[in-house]
Design a protein around this motif. Structure first.
Motif, PDB file in Angstrom:
ATOM      1  N   LEU A   1      45.792  41.090  43.654  1.00  0.00           N
ATOM      2  CA  LEU A   1      45.612  42.538  43.838  1.00  0.00           C
ATOM      3  C   LEU A   1      44.322  42.842  44.591  1.00  0.00           C
ATOM      4  O   LEU A   1      44.301  43.712  45.463  1.00  0.00           O
ATOM      5  CB  LEU A   1      45.621  43.252  42.486  1.00  0.00           C
ATOM      6  CG  LEU A   1      46.945  43.232  41.729  1.00  0.00           C
ATOM      7  CD1 LEU A   1      46.755  43.823  40.330  1.00  0.00           C
ATOM      8  CD2 LEU A   1      48.005  43.993  42.496  1.00  0.00           C
ATOM      9  N   VAL A   2      43.262  42.133  44.251  1.00  0.00           N
ATOM     10  CA  VAL A   2      41.985  42.323  44.954  1.00  0.00           C
ATOM     11  C   VAL A   2      42.169  42.004  46.436  1.00  0.00           C
ATOM     12  O   VAL A   2      41.774  42.790  47.308  1.00  0.00           O
ATOM     13  CB  VAL A   2      40.872  41.444  44.337  1.00  0.00           C
ATOM     14  CG1 VAL A   2      39.610  41.469  45.185  1.00  0.00           C
ATOM     15  CG2 VAL A   2      40.569  41.887  42.905  1.00  0.00           C
TER      16      VAL A   2
ATOM     17  N   GLN B   1      45.133  46.300  26.214  1.00  0.00           N
ATOM     18  CA  GLN B   1      44.269  45.716  27.230  1.00  0.00           C
ATOM     19  C   GLN B   1      42.826  46.185  27.147  1.00  0.00           C
ATOM     20  O   GLN B   1      41.994  45.702  27.895  1.00  0.00           O
ATOM     21  CB  GLN B   1      44.820  46.021  28.620  1.00  0.00           C
ATOM     22  CG  GLN B   1      46.165  45.378  28.841  1.00  0.00           C
ATOM     23  CD  GLN B   1      46.738  45.748  30.184  1.00  0.00           C
ATOM     24  OE1 GLN B   1      46.800  46.905  30.541  1.00  0.00           O
ATOM     25  NE2 GLN B   1      47.160  44.749  30.917  1.00  0.00           N
TER      26      GLN B   1
ATOM     27  N   PHE C   1      39.706  43.581  35.035  1.00  0.00           N
ATOM     28  CA  PHE C   1      40.087  42.209  34.687  1.00  0.00           C
ATOM     29  C   PHE C   1      39.699  41.821  33.259  1.00  0.00           C
ATOM     30  O   PHE C   1      40.470  41.146  32.573  1.00  0.00           O
ATOM     31  CB  PHE C   1      39.512  41.217  35.693  1.00  0.00           C
ATOM     32  CG  PHE C   1      39.932  39.806  35.429  1.00  0.00           C
ATOM     33  CD1 PHE C   1      41.229  39.389  35.688  1.00  0.00           C
ATOM     34  CD2 PHE C   1      39.037  38.891  34.899  1.00  0.00           C
ATOM     35  CE1 PHE C   1      41.625  38.091  35.431  1.00  0.00           C
ATOM     36  CE2 PHE C   1      39.424  37.588  34.639  1.00  0.00           C
ATOM     37  CZ  PHE C   1      40.720  37.186  34.906  1.00  0.00           C
TER      38      PHE C   1
ATOM     39  N   GLU D   1      43.370  55.292  38.408  1.00  0.00           N
ATOM     40  CA  GLU D   1      44.461  54.645  39.143  1.00  0.00           C
ATOM     41  C   GLU D   1      45.259  55.639  39.977  1.00  0.00           C
ATOM     42  O   GLU D   1      45.618  55.332  41.123  1.00  0.00           O
ATOM     43  CB  GLU D   1      45.391  53.896  38.185  1.00  0.00           C
ATOM     44  CG  GLU D   1      44.765  52.634  37.650  1.00  0.00           C
ATOM     45  CD  GLU D   1      45.740  51.779  36.889  1.00  0.00           C
ATOM     46  OE1 GLU D   1      46.854  51.526  37.401  1.00  0.00           O
ATOM     47  OE2 GLU D   1      45.384  51.344  35.786  1.00  0.00           O
TER      48      GLU D   1
ATOM     49  N   GLN E   1      45.533  39.058  39.248  1.00  0.00           N
ATOM     50  CA  GLN E   1      44.462  40.007  39.540  1.00  0.00           C
ATOM     51  C   GLN E   1      43.765  39.687  40.869  1.00  0.00           C
ATOM     52  O   GLN E   1      43.531  40.596  41.665  1.00  0.00           O
ATOM     53  CB  GLN E   1      43.467  40.046  38.382  1.00  0.00           C
ATOM     54  CG  GLN E   1      42.756  41.360  38.257  1.00  0.00           C
ATOM     55  CD  GLN E   1      43.657  42.485  37.759  1.00  0.00           C
ATOM     56  OE1 GLN E   1      44.793  42.272  37.348  1.00  0.00           O
ATOM     57  NE2 GLN E   1      43.156  43.691  37.818  1.00  0.00           N
TER      58      GLN E   1
ATOM     59  N   ASN F   1      42.536  42.389  30.936  1.00  0.00           N
ATOM     60  CA  ASN F   1      43.598  41.382  30.996  1.00  0.00           C
ATOM     61  C   ASN F   1      43.171  40.118  30.254  1.00  0.00           C
ATOM     62  O   ASN F   1      43.959  39.515  29.528  1.00  0.00           O
ATOM     63  CB  ASN F   1      43.936  41.040  32.446  1.00  0.00           C
ATOM     64  CG  ASN F   1      44.442  42.230  33.216  1.00  0.00           C
ATOM     65  OD1 ASN F   1      44.886  43.208  32.650  1.00  0.00           O
ATOM     66  ND2 ASN F   1      44.362  42.151  34.528  1.00  0.00           N
TER      67      ASN F   1
ATOM     68  N   ARG G   1      49.449  35.817  33.992  1.00  0.00           N
ATOM     69  CA  ARG G   1      49.137  37.134  34.540  1.00  0.00           C
ATOM     70  C   ARG G   1      47.708  37.207  35.075  1.00  0.00           C
ATOM     71  O   ARG G   1      47.424  37.930  36.030  1.00  0.00           O
ATOM     72  CB  ARG G   1      49.327  38.207  33.482  1.00  0.00           C
ATOM     73  CG  ARG G   1      49.014  39.588  34.014  1.00  0.00           C
ATOM     74  CD  ARG G   1      49.307  40.612  32.951  1.00  0.00           C
ATOM     75  NE  ARG G   1      49.169  41.926  33.479  1.00  0.00           N
ATOM     76  CZ  ARG G   1      48.145  42.712  33.208  1.00  0.00           C
ATOM     77  NH1 ARG G   1      47.185  42.305  32.429  1.00  0.00           N
ATOM     78  NH2 ARG G   1      48.085  43.917  33.721  1.00  0.00           N
ATOM     79  N   LEU G   2      46.809  36.467  34.485  1.00  0.00           N
ATOM     80  CA  LEU G   2      45.412  36.493  34.928  1.00  0.00           C
ATOM     81  C   LEU G   2      45.276  36.130  36.407  1.00  0.00           C
ATOM     82  O   LEU G   2      44.384  36.617  37.086  1.00  0.00           O
ATOM     83  CB  LEU G   2      44.564  35.540  34.076  1.00  0.00           C
ATOM     84  CG  LEU G   2      44.477  35.861  32.590  1.00  0.00           C
ATOM     85  CD1 LEU G   2      43.688  34.776  31.859  1.00  0.00           C
ATOM     86  CD2 LEU G   2      43.860  37.224  32.356  1.00  0.00           C
TER      87      LEU G   2
ATOM     88  N   PHE H   1      40.014  46.676  40.487  1.00  0.00           N
ATOM     89  CA  PHE H   1      40.800  45.550  39.975  1.00  0.00           C
ATOM     90  C   PHE H   1      39.899  44.495  39.321  1.00  0.00           C
ATOM     91  O   PHE H   1      40.268  43.889  38.324  1.00  0.00           O
ATOM     92  CB  PHE H   1      41.642  44.914  41.078  1.00  0.00           C
ATOM     93  CG  PHE H   1      42.768  45.781  41.560  1.00  0.00           C
ATOM     94  CD1 PHE H   1      43.587  46.453  40.671  1.00  0.00           C
ATOM     95  CD2 PHE H   1      43.011  45.932  42.922  1.00  0.00           C
ATOM     96  CE1 PHE H   1      44.635  47.251  41.107  1.00  0.00           C
ATOM     97  CE2 PHE H   1      44.052  46.719  43.380  1.00  0.00           C
ATOM     98  CZ  PHE H   1      44.863  47.383  42.461  1.00  0.00           C
TER      99      PHE H   1
END
Length: 130
Positions: free
Chosen positions: A119-120, A34, A87, A58, A116, A90, A112-113, A83
Motif C-alpha cells: 500500500l505504501v 486493530q 501499521f 481515510e 502494508q 495491524n 496481512r502484515l 499507511f
C-alpha cells in the motif's frame, strides 16, 4: 500520468473512501480489533474515537487521491505516511490474536502484515511525477 498509475491511484482512493466509510458505519467493531492497546494507554481517548478518527482520515485521503491534481504527489506521500502510521494496528491485531475481517488465524494475520508495504509503494508510485 500514465494509465497504470491512474488506475492504481483511483483504486487506492476508492478503497480508502470505502474503508473510511466502513470505519464510520458497519465495520466499527471490527476495526476496534486493530487499535493498539499501547495507544489507548498512552492517549486519553477510547477505541471508538480512534476508529472514527482514522475513518475520517481515510475518507479524506481517498477523496484527495481521487480529485487532487496539483498536489497529487503530496497527497501520495501523506497517504503513504498514513499507511505507515496505522501499521502498528495491524501488528497489534496479529500479536494479540484478534480476529476481524476474516483474519481468524495467526497465519492470515501475519501474511496481512506484508500487504502494508504494498500500500505504501502503491501510494507513492501512483502519485509520482513522471
Amino acid at each position: 500520468m500514465s494509465a497504470p498509475r491512474t488506475v492504481v491511484r483511483v483504486l487506492l482512493g476508492a478503497a480508502l473512501v470505502f474503508a473510511g466509510a466502513s470505519h464510520l458505519t458497519f465495520a466499527r467493531e471490527e476495526f476496534r480489533a486493530q487499535v493498539p492497546e499501547g495507544l489507548i494507554a498512552a492517549l486519553p481517548v477510547d477505541e471508538d474515537a480512534v476508529v472514527l478518527g482514522s475513518g475520517v482520515a481515510e475518507v479524506a485521503l481517498g477523496t484527495a487521491l481521487l480529485v487532487a491534481r496539483r498536489r497529487r504527489n503530496t497527497v501520495g506521500r501523506v497517504a503513504a505516511a498514513f499507511f505507515v502510521a496505522v501499521f502498528p494496528g495491524n501488528l497489534s491485531q496479529w500479536r494479540h490474536r484478534r480476529s476481524a475481517f476474516g483474519l481468524d488465524t495467526d497465519r492470515k494475520r501475519f501474511v496481512r502484515l506484508f500487504f502494508q508495504p504494498v500500500l505504501v509503494a502503491a501510494a507513492l508510485w501512483s502519485t509520482a511525477r513522471r
